[in-house]
Design a protein around this motif. Structure first.
Motif, mmCIF file in Angstrom:
data_model
loop_
_atom_site.group_PDB
_atom_site.id
_atom_site.type_symbol
_atom_site.label_atom_id
_atom_site.label_comp_id
_atom_site.label_asym_id
_atom_site.label_seq_id
_atom_site.Cartn_x
_atom_site.Cartn_y
_atom_site.Cartn_z
ATOM 1 N N ASP A 144 0.813 -1.119 -0.010
ATOM 2 C CA ASP A 144 -0.177 0.120 -0.094
ATOM 3 C C ASP A 144 0.745 1.358 0.093
ATOM 4 O OD1 ASP A 144 -2.161 -1.472 0.052
ATOM 5 O OD2 ASP A 144 -2.563 -1.199 2.245
ATOM 6 N N TYR A 145 1.986 1.256 0.694
ATOM 7 C CA TYR A 145 2.595 2.462 0.807
ATOM 8 C C TYR A 145 3.406 2.962 -0.474
ATOM 9 C CZ TYR A 145 6.293 -1.029 1.917
ATOM 10 O OH TYR A 145 7.418 -1.936 2.079
ATOM 11 N N ARG B 56 1.832 2.345 -3.515
ATOM 12 C CA ARG B 56 0.743 3.204 -4.124
ATOM 13 C C ARG B 56 0.608 4.438 -3.582
ATOM 14 N NH1 ARG B 56 -4.904 0.377 -2.840
ATOM 15 N NH2 ARG B 56 -4.250 1.264 -0.790
ATOM 16 N N THR B 57 0.711 4.716 -2.270
ATOM 17 C CA THR B 57 0.784 6.210 -1.659
ATOM 18 C C THR B 57 1.601 6.928 -2.424
ATOM 19 O OG1 THR B 57 0.004 5.161 0.480
ATOM 20 C CG2 THR B 57 0.793 7.270 0.549
ATOM 21 N N ARG C 195 3.198 6.726 -5.071
ATOM 22 C CA ARG C 195 2.793 7.063 -6.625
ATOM 23 C C ARG C 195 1.651 7.895 -6.449
ATOM 24 N NH1 ARG C 195 3.190 1.097 -8.449
ATOM 25 N NH2 ARG C 195 5.504 1.069 -9.211
ATOM 26 N N ALA C 196 0.745 7.846 -5.695
ATOM 27 C CA ALA C 196 -0.541 8.828 -5.320
ATOM 28 C C ALA C 196 -0.044 10.414 -5.149
ATOM 29 C CB ALA C 196 -1.523 8.237 -4.475
ATOM 30 N N LYS C 197 1.426 10.442 -4.530
ATOM 31 C CA LYS C 197 1.751 11.771 -4.238
ATOM 32 C C LYS C 197 2.276 12.325 -5.568
ATOM 33 C CE LYS C 197 3.942 10.679 0.189
ATOM 34 N NZ LYS C 197 5.450 10.816 0.616
ATOM 35 N N GLY C 198 2.453 11.565 -6.705
ATOM 36 C CA GLY C 198 3.164 12.063 -7.656
ATOM 37 C C GLY C 198 4.466 12.096 -7.903
ATOM 38 N N LEU C 199 5.036 11.128 -7.328
ATOM 39 C CA LEU C 199 6.532 10.905 -7.225
ATOM 40 C C LEU C 199 6.976 10.184 -8.397
ATOM 41 C CD1 LEU C 199 7.338 9.666 -3.664
ATOM 42 C CD2 LEU C 199 7.401 12.059 -4.387
ATOM 43 N N SER C 200 8.191 10.526 -8.955
ATOM 44 C CA SER C 200 8.684 9.889 -10.085
ATOM 45 C C SER C 200 8.757 8.285 -9.983
ATOM 46 C CB SER C 200 9.985 10.235 -10.704
ATOM 47 O OG SER C 200 11.078 10.266 -9.829
ATOM 48 N N ARG D 164 11.930 7.523 -7.966
ATOM 49 C CA ARG D 164 12.053 7.867 -6.583
ATOM 50 C C ARG D 164 11.270 6.931 -5.942
ATOM 51 N NH1 ARG D 164 13.891 11.713 -3.002
ATOM 52 N NH2 ARG D 164 12.313 12.017 -1.382
ATOM 53 N N ARG E 218 13.539 5.176 -3.385
ATOM 54 C CA ARG E 218 13.341 5.792 -1.977
ATOM 55 C C ARG E 218 12.495 5.063 -1.216
ATOM 56 N NH1 ARG E 218 14.210 7.999 2.680
ATOM 57 N NH2 ARG E 218 13.098 9.795 3.460
ATOM 58 N N HIS E 219 11.374 4.430 -1.738
ATOM 59 C CA HIS E 219 10.275 3.942 -0.978
ATOM 60 C C HIS E 219 10.292 2.320 -1.153
ATOM 61 C CE1 HIS E 219 7.838 7.437 0.153
ATOM 62 N NE2 HIS E 219 8.364 7.864 -0.857
ATOM 63 N N ALA E 220 10.534 1.868 -2.446
ATOM 64 C CA ALA E 220 10.728 0.187 -2.215
ATOM 65 C C ALA E 220 11.752 -0.461 -1.752
ATOM 66 C CB ALA E 220 10.109 -0.097 -3.709
ATOM 67 N N ASN F 2 12.839 -1.030 1.971
ATOM 68 C CA ASN F 2 11.809 -2.277 2.530
ATOM 69 C C ASN F 2 12.356 -3.537 1.946
ATOM 70 O OD1 ASN F 2 9.798 -0.891 4.412
ATOM 71 N ND2 ASN F 2 9.963 0.453 2.526
#
Lengths: 306, 561
Positions: free
Chosen positions: A203-204, A206-207, A209-214, A217, A221-223, A226
């Protein structure tokens, strides 16, 4: 934190004691008699008996083990039968070469594993994914001495890019380190791939991506952080894998590390060296796991709370 | 009359296909709606109706490999989104249209600090420095009423409760002042009192920021509470749309009427002592003449305690000093919010977690029984779980699953068992021929019927039902509840009915115990607890339940207590 450290150090001492005991018993049961080996073919029974007494091999096993342990606690690993030198001196002289090789090997496996794992995950189900996974399967399955000989033939003998053997320059380390890292890289590529696929479905992400990150990133930065969590624990365990690989790789490439020392000692039934190298490896594995446990909370805040 | 202002968002004839190995399957079929400035539009419908696909289409976040927009247009203030380049779309995402999701527990990145996640959103869409972004993040946390906002910025998601995480998500979504906020089941995973707070916050922020909201929900109570207009979705189409009051009071479509009727209303059973009768069976024998089927005294359960080298570690008390009885043929409702210890109590009753205190089932004290002596007692008490998808073995036919308890207890020959399975399937409203099928061939409601049949196989006197209908759609939920009532009437079953849903508990139970933080704060007959609650927490719980009546809106918005 201090309690964890104390607990782990206590556990490490127990493990080392266990390793020492098991190795000692196994070596005692060896059909090869070091005294016979040392005395040479033409020696009389009397000479062999003398050597045996001199080395303390005539004592019952528990006494021998207790004597060894007593010396070990004082930091004395005994004297080599053949080289007539203190074992710790021999090991310390060769340890840096092995550590360099291992560090480079880990670098190779982590870098290759990460790069190919991520590429495969992002192309999941496609041609690239299948190609990478096939390659990693080959890497995982190929015996290290085969890989070593293959590399030597192609890159040293035929292409002449790297020296056949030896130690000293960056060029010398590339082939052995790559040989050592290929196996791990195959595992890592598979683990990173499945961890990334798993994390990219969270889910995070998806969050993010929903922020409009490239997409870059989102992935780095997110995947990725983790996905790395399970890999870090793996690196600690890996050091054990490495110690067995080091013996083969050092022998093939003539790398002057403790692997080669062990290789020679096994041929000569030089028990103090075998014991010394085994304990050093055990120490390395225990330390590796401890470091992995200490690093994990730095990366994962959820573990810090405990 | 003035010309109507142009809509902020207009979706026209949106059609989406799912790419399956069997070919394309239509999941959205010509969906059209408009969202006016400052309006809240609720997309209501059951699972599979296409409401989430609609919202992900607007964000262009559909998984590329499986879902594809095949026709239609999505216009944001007149700008077509379906054909926008990826780069331009990224500026829309989080900038002009923001989204919050159902699962606050997993929607924030666990290894990044709250503050960094907020400033990242802000700096993606605004050309400002880190210090300014930090100030903006702080202001946002303040706007969503998070206590100690400065400290929260340095914390990680796991240090925050579900309600707080959803506030962070809302703050993050609104940080770039989007024109449209899409909220996909934003309160479904939250406790009812927290849900009330979050809904209140969304209305407040809508007024403050002038954001238009698309609220996606299956809960008609939430719809009534929030919607200016409602669009009811079913099987990929909008079947009815209109102002909230009209849709609730004069629904045109049969499906809408069904949906509204299926919502249990709190207070619907006021003035009665038990659940409604659903069969013509004679009334159950008076309870007073028989001993309780379940008696619990001073139950305590502790989690996480351990004894190691360094001495015993104290655990966390999950349940403390809980006592109650359940009479044959009666239902005791155990209500409470997450973490109240209600599920733990249910597990302890069945001996599934270690406990202290006295539990007797049909007169036999359970504590300290050997596994062998426990067997006949186990037959008397069975359990139905929350998730019918996870509680059936996917590689076992439903017939085998239902027969398994019989096999374990060595009851009957194989042919005998087959007959019993057939009878059980009939009892729960399925046909005997489905016994050879596998769980994935069934819907959620049918699976829960299979689970009920499995629980009935040993002819128990007591069934512990832990959130047994929480995972089901409202219309399915109503039918499963009716089945449970029917079984109670015909078989004299007693239920320990564990639920967070006050309205469902009101419908199902004779007695109610309200749990909070591991203790029972109030217990009594259903009538007493619901019509005359004595504990402030019970009152708060009842007040927080949204009522499916848009004219009654804001009733619970008044400060509690």
């Amino acid at each position: 934190m201090a309690e964890l450290l104390l607990r782990r150090i206590g556990g490490a001492i127990l493990i080392l004691f266990g390793v020492a005991a098991v190795t000692f018993v196994l070596l005692y049961w060896l059909p090869a008699d070091p005294a016979v080996q040392l005395a040479g073919r033409s020696a009389t029974a009397q000479t062999v008996a003398n050597i045996r007494r001199e080395l303390g091999l005539d004592q019952p096993l528990p006494i021998q083990f207790l004597t060894y342990l007593g010396n070990l606690i004082q930091g004395d690993l005994g004297r080599s039968y053949t080289q007539k030198t203190e074992v710790e001196t021999l090991i310390l002289a060769r340890l840096p070469a092995t550590l360099i090789l291992m560090a480079c090997g880990i670098l190779v496996e982590v870098v290759l594993g990460l790069v190919f794992g991520i590429i495969a995950a992002l192309n999941r189900g496609g041609f690239v994914d299948r190609a990478v996974m096939t390659m990693s399967f080959v890497g995982v399955s190929a015996p290290q001495f085969v890989v070593a000989l293959f590399f030597l033939y192609i890159f040293a003998a035929t292409l002449g890019w790297f020296p056949m053997s030896g130690f000293g320059t960056v060029n010398h380390v590339i082939l052995p380190a790559t040989t050592l890292g290929v196996l791990g890289a195959g595992w890592y590529a598979r683990m990173v791939r499945s961890a990334m696929i798993d994390v990219l479905a969270q889910d995070y992400v998806r969050t993010a991506r929903a922020k409009g990150l490239s997409e870059t990133r989102v992935i780095f930065r997110h995947a990725l952080p983790n996905a790395l969590l399970p890999i870090i624990a793996m690196i600690g365990i890996d050091i054990g894998q490495f110690m067995s690989g080091v013996v083969v790789v050092e022998a093939v490439y003539g790398w002057p590390g403790i692997g080669q020392l062990a290789w020679q000692a096994i041929q000569q039934v030089d028990i103090p060296i075998i014991m010394g190298v085994t304990l050093t490896s055990a120490l390395a594995i225990v330390t590796g796991n401890l470091v992995a446990d200490l690093v994990a909370p730095l990366v994962d805040p959820r573990i810090r709370a405990r | 009359m003035l010309a109507p202002a142009p809509p902020v968002l207009s979706v026209d004839n949106l059609t989406v296909d799912a790419l399956t190995p069997e070919g394309a399957k239509r999941v959205l079929d010509g969906v059209s709606f408009e969202l006016a400035a400052g309006e809240t539009l609720c997309l209501a419908g059951e699972s599979g109706s296409g409401k989430s696909v609609t919202s992900l289409s607007v964000m262009r976040l559909l998984p590329k490999a499986s879902l594809r927009i095949v026709a239609g247009s999505i216009k944001l203030q007149g700008r077509e989104l379906t054909t926008l380049s990826d780069r331009a779309m990224r500026q829309v995402r989080g900038g002009d249209v923001a989204m919050i999701f159902q699962e606050p527990m997993t929607s924030l990145n666990p290894v990044i600090r709250i503050g960094d996640q907020l400033t990242e959103a802000i700096r993606t869409h605004q050309e400002i420095g880190e210090a300014d972004a930090r100030r903006a993040a702080l202001a946002m946390l303040d706007a969503v009423h998070i206590a100690e906002p400065a400290r929260r910025l340095t914390q990680y998601p796991h240090e925050l409760s579900g309600g707080m995480r959803q506030r962070v998500m809302i703050g993050m979504a609104l940080s770039c002042r989007p024109k449209v906020l899409i909220a996909d089941e934003p309160t479904t995973a939250l406790d009812v009192t927290v849900q009330a707070q979050i809904l209140r916050l969304m209305r407040e922020l809508k007024a403050e920021f002038g954001t238009s909201i698309v609220l996606i929900t299956h809960d008609m109570g939430v719809v009534a509470e929030m919607a200016d207009r409602v669009a009811v979705m079913k099987a990929g189409r909008i079947v009815e749309t209109g102002p909230a009051v009209d849709v609730f009071e004069t629904p045109r479509e049969a499906y809408t009427r069904e949906l509204i009727a299926a919502v249990p209303r709190l207070g619907a059973r006021a003035g009665t002592d038990g659940p409604p009768r659903v069969t013509a069976e004679p009334a159950a024998p008076p309870a007073a003449s028989t001993r309780p089927v379940l008696e619990v005294r001073d139950l305590a359960v502790e989690y996480g305690g351990s004894s190691g080298w360094f001495g015993r570690k104290a655990g966390v008390a999950a349940v403390h000093g809980v006592s109650f009885t359940v009479e044959p043929g009666r239902t005791l409702g155990l209500v409470g919010e997450s973490g109240s210890g209600k599920s733990t109590t249910g597990k302890a009753v069945l001996g599934l977690v270690p406990f202290s205190g006295a539990v007797s089932i049909d007169g036999t004290a359970v504590a300290g029984l050997s596994p062998r002596a426990m067997r006949p007692v186990r037959r008397l008490a069975q359990m139905i779980f929350q998730d019918p998808y996870a509680s059936l073995d996917p590689r076992m036919t439903v017939g085998a699953a239902i027969a398994e308890p019989l096999v374990i207890h060595g009851i009957g020959a194989a042919a005998d068992r087959r007959d019993q399975v057939a009878e059980l399937l009939r009892r729960v409203g399925l046909t005997p021929d489905v016994a050879s099928r596998y769980p994935h061939e069934f819907s959620g409601g049918q699976r829960q019927r299979v689970c009920i049949a499995r629980a009935l196989a040993l002819r128990p006197k007591l069934i512990v039902a832990d959130e047994s209908v929480a995972a089901l759609d409202v219309s399915v939920r109503a039918r499963v509840l009716d089945l449970m009532l029917e079984l109670q009437e015909t078989m004299g079953l007693a239920y320990l009915f564990i639920s967070h849903d006050m309205a469902v508990v009101e419908r199902m139970c004779h007695h109610v115990a309200v749990m909070r933080a591991g203790r029972i704060v109030e217990a009594g007959t259903r009538r007493a607890v619901f019509e005359n609650p004595s504990d402030p927490y019970t009152r708060e719980l009842i007040a927080a339940v949204p009522i499916p009546d848009p004219r009654n809106r804001g009733r619970q918005m008044a400060p509690a207590g």
